[in-house]
Enzyme design. Sequence first.
Site, PDB file in Angstrom:
ATOM      1  CG  HIS A  38      -1.996  -0.892   1.127  1.00 32.96           C
ATOM      2  ND1 HIS A  38      -3.234  -1.129   2.119  1.00 32.96           N
ATOM      3  CD2 HIS A  38      -2.372  -1.923   0.379  1.00 32.96           C
ATOM      4  CE1 HIS A  38      -3.792  -2.053   1.840  1.00 32.96           C
ATOM      5  NE2 HIS A  38      -3.538  -2.425   0.567  1.00 32.96           N
ATOM      6  CG  HIS A  49       2.363  -3.117   6.681  1.00 37.33           C
ATOM      7  ND1 HIS A  49       2.741  -4.336   6.220  1.00 37.33           N
ATOM      8  CD2 HIS A  49       1.393  -2.707   6.137  1.00 37.33           C
ATOM      9  CE1 HIS A  49       2.001  -4.624   5.135  1.00 37.33           C
ATOM     10  NE2 HIS A  49       1.169  -3.442   4.893  1.00 37.33           N
TER      11      HIS A  49
END
Length: 213
Positions: free
Chosen positions: A106, A165
């Site tokens: 992303h 993340h």
Amino acid sequence: YFVKVAWAWTFWLLLPFIAVTTYQFAKSKFLYGPTKSILMVLRRLSALLVGTAIWYVCTGLFIYIENLTGMCSTSGKPSEPRRLYATKQECHQDNGIWNGFDISGHCFLLSYCALMIVEEVAVLESLSIDQNSKLRVVINGLFVSLCLLTMIWVFMFLCTAVYFHDFSQKLLGVLIGLSAWYGTYRFWYLKPFSPGLPLPNVPWSSKKYSYSR
């Protein structure tokens, strides 16, 4: 899911924008004929093919690295033999949790898409179109859509940075996105055999403003 298809949204909005603005610029500023203008459009549209290749290769590389570095944690019985899983998909099929180095796709994709949009809309700094032209309405509509899309990408990027993340995975994703942008728009596209920069093929900072809104 919306972010997972970020390249598709970016691609299909940039496609008509690049085509229309490049054709108009080539015809009105460079006084090219229809054939040469169309060839210029095709050359510039190849930047989208380059972007597609970058997206495909990088996302595939991220998946490969995650599979290579990961291990699967399952809730099986201690008496059962421990199975070795080669991929994250196999692990998830057995309701396991895959622990691997998951580079943020992303962060990579959102940063690259936003920078690419900014580079492409800069053509408006040098494009002159009649105030009452229908073409101007079309270009304005595409421009506003691209601006809104960029705002969405920035918002999604911030959400990813906060909630998903770890730092190293996000940092590496952003660095790869920045490298893809710099390697194309700041290096390769300056060369003759390339898709080229948005017309008139000069650095953004030196473009003269003429597209009044």
